[in-house]
Write an enzyme that holds these catalytic residues in place. Sequence first.
Site, short mmCIF file in Angstrom:
data_model
loop_
_atom_site.label_atom_id
_atom_site.label_comp_id
_atom_site.label_asym_id
_atom_site.label_seq_id
_atom_site.Cartn_x
_atom_site.Cartn_y
_atom_site.Cartn_z
N SER A 114 8.17 -5.51 -7.73
CA SER A 114 8.31 -4.20 -7.07
C SER A 114 9.25 -3.26 -7.81
CB SER A 114 8.83 -4.39 -5.64
OG SER A 114 7.97 -5.20 -4.91
N ASP A 392 2.46 -1.33 -4.43
CA ASP A 392 3.08 -1.57 -5.74
C ASP A 392 2.37 -2.69 -6.48
OD1 ASP A 392 3.95 -3.33 -3.81
OD2 ASP A 392 6.07 -3.19 -4.29
#
Lengths: 531, 248
Positions: A114, A392
């Site tokens: 992330s 993401d």
Amino acid sequence: MKLERLKLPVALLLSLSATAEAAPLNNSQLENAWYKDAQARLNQRLEAAQKSPNAKNVILFVGDGMGVSTLTAARILEGQKAGKSGEEGYLSFESFPYTALVKTYNVDAQTPDSAGTMTAMMSGIKTDAGVIGVDEDVVRSDCSTVAGNEVVTALELAEIKGLSTGVVSTARITHATPAATYAHAADRNWEDNSDMPAAAQNDCEDIASQLINFEKNLEQRYSGIDVNGIEVTFGGGRRHFLPKDSAYNSGDQVSSTEGDRTDGRHLINEWKTQYNNGVYVYNQSEFDGINTETTERVLGLFNESHMRYEADRSNDTAGEPSLSEMTQKAINILNNNDKGFFLMVESGRIDHAHHAGNAYGALNETIELARAVKTATENTNPEETLILVTADHGHVFTIAGYPKRGNPILGKVVGVNSGTPALANDGQPYTTVGYMNGLGFRDLGNETDSDASYDDPADAGRKDLTSVDTTTSGYHQEALVPLSSETHSGEDVGIYATGPGAHLVSGTHEQSMIFHIMNHAGGLSDTDNAQ
Amino acid sequence: MKKIVIAWFNLLLMSVISFPLLAQEVCSVDADTLGAHYTRKIISADQKNVQEVQFELWRNGGQVAHVHPQDKITEIWNKTASGQIRPVRYFDQDLRAIEYAPDDIQASADMLDWQIKYQLVSAKVIDKLKKIEEKNNGCATVHVYSGRIGTSEIIIEWLPYTKLVKYFSVKNPSSNESWTLTKQIMSAEKIAAVFRLRESYQSTDYADIGDNETDPFFQKIIKLGFISHGASGFYDDMGHPLDGDHHH
């Protein structure tokens, strides 16, 4: 051979054309629900393409770990909860007119994390896994490599432009995704000073401190600018803002000592001192009491660590707002600025439920994100607000087998025209959804905390599910490869867009393109204030 | 039968009522702040396998620590404001810790019983046994209990003022297990140091393990396995895990 291959399409085209002339669209086809639905969506796209690309407001929703299979399964679950088959529905943002695929890899990783992915979205450059708001020249965990490699973020540009800004997450507000909107760090885990190597504490600032010092730091980095700081911050992670001293416990803590900071700093008090008109809230009732018309600035830290899962939210001692409630409150505060606003909203716990191997948790988090997006569309002007919804990265979560239409998405596979679960070659039933790796099977009944299984070792492979109710909140799907936690996946994720500039979302993009779309549509870097 | 139960209850009630008075008169020890070292010995029924491990119990106010020196793992529990028990697992060799949420311990009601963490034996177990002897000697007063639970023959020597097990023995068809108190520590400084040391470790939230898969520590702990719920204490009245299994 070549000629023959060319001839065939031409012949096919002529044949289709002839057919169309001979049998034009008849009423039964025109009135068919599938036909009408598709035509309406085409009309929406044609209309949207005519709109201005200039967005006054930009809202970026990030479903952490919300891969395409998660969207499909969540869409079906949402429909089935409403008593429908499920497959035919759309999550709120799936009705947006523009969609694209996004390549998620990091500069140094095929399957990303992330930190690197959100840095790409927020700053327009791909970078390494594990680093926040810095480029690929940084060596992870090496403080000495940060200076000079920081990249500007969309939120920082919005601040410089004079827009109001907000960051909302159900994860700790210092976690990788929200951190990449405002911080610059060589390691995503440097959430407070105690997380950093001693040598780094002198020359690098921890992420929580960067949030509190955001205004000052930004003005120091770009001389001559005058910004007023982030207006809305909602999330978890109180422990990174409090001294490691039980005297500062909030009363809602689970640890003996809630705070983690070993430098004695009380960042919440520092924030209050810095912003006399700021409102700090830590529970549902204080959140509900925020007057969005008179409140200029708010900091809400609702949990010592990550906020509760949506399915588990009612078990919180002090009470936590939902993602959709936080989204609505944030918009109602931010839209007090006539210049517009930039808001990032993360559903941080889709990722965590997947890591725990609990599809029920991940899908319910996704449904709540869809609710939050719906809230945003209902509370903003579509003519002036660009809304993007993306992930993401994905997870190794699959929808498999040949279940019949309307089969419970969390249930066992029951084939077309069958009333009993299909059996695999091992003679056992199997579920439609499952994981490639992770902790594997758990049957925790009505447990609503997806993380309730971390205390036990992985239990991968096939299990006899004959008498197991796999649709319960506490069921964890089977996994093939035993790991301490299920992993991210490396495939592309979707992005969904509506509003001014949304038409730029089309095709297959590098993840860094998302910044450029927001920047272009919102004119974020078009400012006299920026140096 | 009914009379016997009532008599036993009255005896228990009287002993509970009399403890505070005795404590004030003859013993002023703080049971919430102490350390206790144990030697745990497990002998298989055929006498061929003998396992001896060390174990430490520490209490510091609202916290309880179970130290497993051989495994280099420590577990510390605290009670939350809502009355739940919150565990943190410390890996003493790696100087790392994993923090779990209160709801994360998936276990029976007994495992969530603070008593089991605090004093290793549940009151339910003691209630099922018969007090066969009482040696009054101030803080060293010992109550001896004996009886059978399921297939297990149990003897417990109980220190009521410190709420510590002095000796525990369970015999069943598969093994003979004993726990012997070898040392008591009352130094507040030494006790605080045990907790302070662990608090200095680098800790990770359970939910963040997935985002740190490449961390060599997490790659290692899955191979190490987990401390079994039955590894520190002798537990409930249903017979598990009184058989001495020690899964690591």
